[in-house]
Scaffold this motif. Structure first.
Motif, PDB file in Angstrom:
ATOM      1  N   CYS A  18       0.839  -1.215   0.000  1.00 57.12           N
ATOM      2  CA  CYS A  18       0.000   0.000   0.000  1.00 57.12           C
ATOM      3  C   CYS A  18       0.870   1.260   0.000  1.00 57.12           C
ATOM      4  O   CYS A  18       0.626   2.195  -0.777  1.00 57.12           O
ATOM      5  CB  CYS A  18      -0.916   0.013   1.215  1.00 57.12           C
ATOM      6  N   ILE A  19       1.875   1.275   0.848  1.00 61.24           N
ATOM      7  CA  ILE A  19       2.745   2.454   0.970  1.00 61.24           C
ATOM      8  C   ILE A  19       3.529   2.675  -0.326  1.00 61.24           C
ATOM      9  O   ILE A  19       3.636   3.800  -0.821  1.00 61.24           O
ATOM     10  CB  ILE A  19       3.689   2.313   2.189  1.00 61.24           C
ATOM     11  N   ALA A  22       1.361   4.002  -3.094  1.00 55.72           N
ATOM     12  CA  ALA A  22       1.082   5.420  -2.837  1.00 55.72           C
ATOM     13  C   ALA A  22       2.255   6.299  -3.282  1.00 55.72           C
ATOM     14  O   ALA A  22       2.057   7.397  -3.802  1.00 55.72           O
ATOM     15  CB  ALA A  22       0.796   5.634  -1.354  1.00 55.72           C
ATOM     16  N   THR A  43      -2.178   1.778   8.484  1.00 57.67           N
ATOM     17  CA  THR A  43      -1.686   1.713   7.099  1.00 57.67           C
ATOM     18  C   THR A  43      -2.159   2.929   6.313  1.00 57.67           C
ATOM     19  O   THR A  43      -1.375   3.547   5.589  1.00 57.67           O
ATOM     20  CB  THR A  43      -2.174   0.416   6.405  1.00 57.67           C
ATOM     21  N   VAL A  47       0.027   5.739   4.372  1.00 60.12           N
ATOM     22  CA  VAL A  47      -0.199   6.056   2.952  1.00 60.12           C
ATOM     23  C   VAL A  47      -0.329   7.575   2.781  1.00 60.12           C
ATOM     24  O   VAL A  47       0.253   8.175   1.878  1.00 60.12           O
ATOM     25  CB  VAL A  47      -1.466   5.311   2.435  1.00 60.12           C
ATOM     26  N   GLY A  52      -0.065   9.899  -0.424  1.00 65.43           N
ATOM     27  CA  GLY A  52      -1.092   9.139  -1.127  1.00 65.43           C
ATOM     28  C   GLY A  52      -2.468   9.370  -0.540  1.00 65.43           C
ATOM     29  O   GLY A  52      -2.630  10.088   0.455  1.00 65.43           O
TER      30      GLY A  52
END
Length: 243
Positions: A18-19, A22, A43, A47, A52
């Motif tokens: 996810c990171i 982003a 999380t 992000v 993000g």
């Protein structure tokens, strides 16, 4: 706005993915979690810290009706939105020797990885085909390639997803949808913290466990538009332990 869905995005490899997405790509992230809302929120905060945007989305990948309801509801609220990138990352392990493995430990592991892949991908595939573009990335494991003793259930589940990856890739390639798998070896996450790292790293040519970020970089690359000619592949990230 374009969207990317990461199942099991609250911790470990899912969180790192996810990171990284982003940081690298212009997607609004749908961070799926099953029960740990607090971790999913963390999380999302991470992000947002890297610039993000995203939201958390609760469903259990093993519950086909629940998956469909959650995604239908999301699409209702986001008319004409397309989830272009799907990372099937949700997985569990319940290790033990096969001769003593209860049916429940076999079924729950198969359900999460294999039926989870079906439930989420099948719920989205029609929209991807209509969209004529998509990236599906399945997180598998070195266990699915070489088999790991004490993980007959996990090895079977991940191996099955590898087969599904190769077949689906051929079905949808004409619509500019790629389907690939990423097979991590020993990666430092919650899943591996009980393992004897000092002993195990002797087996790994690079002499260490991998980091979740190292997996996430490859996922992010496969999620980009640079990879339109890579499909049906399994990319190993295992420090040379098995390729």
């Amino acid at each position: 706005m374009k969207y990317a869905l990461v199942t099991g995005g609250s911790r470990g490899i899912g969180r790192a993915v996810c990171i990284q997405l982003a940081k690298d790509l212009e997607y609004h992230l749908l961070i799926n979690y099953n029960s740990n809302k607090k971790a999913a929120q963390e999380t999302l905060t991470m992000v947002e810290e890297v610039g993000g945007s995203g939201q958390i989305l609760q469903f259990n990948v093993t519950d086909s009706k629940g998956v469909k309801n959650a995604l239908d509801e999301w699409h209702e609220k986001n008319k004409n939105a397309i989830i272009e990138v799907l990372v099937n990352n949700a997985g569990i392990k319940k290790d033990g020797l096969f001769m003593w493995m209860p049916m429940e430990d076999w079924s729950s592991v198969i359900n999460t990885s294999l039926n989870g892949f079906y439930n989420v991908t099948n719920a989205l595939i029609q929209k991807l085909l209509t969209n004529r573009y998509g990236r599906i990335i399945n997180i598998v494991s070195v266990s699915g390639l070489k088999g790991t003793p004490g993980q007959t259930n996990y090895s079977a589940a991940k191996s099955a997803v590898i087969g599904a990856t190769k077949a689906l890739a051929q079905e949808v390639a004409k619509r500019k949808i790629t389907v690939n798998a990423v097979a991590p070896g020993f990666i430092e996450t919650d899943m591996t913290e009980e393992l004897d790292e000092a002993e195990l790293k002797k087996m790994i040519p690079v002499n260490r466990f991998g980091k979740a970020e190292e997996v996430a970089h490859v996922v992010s690359f496969l999620a980009s538009d640079k990879t339109s000619y890579i499909t049906g592949e399994v990319i190993n990230i295992n420090g040379g332990i098995y390729s």
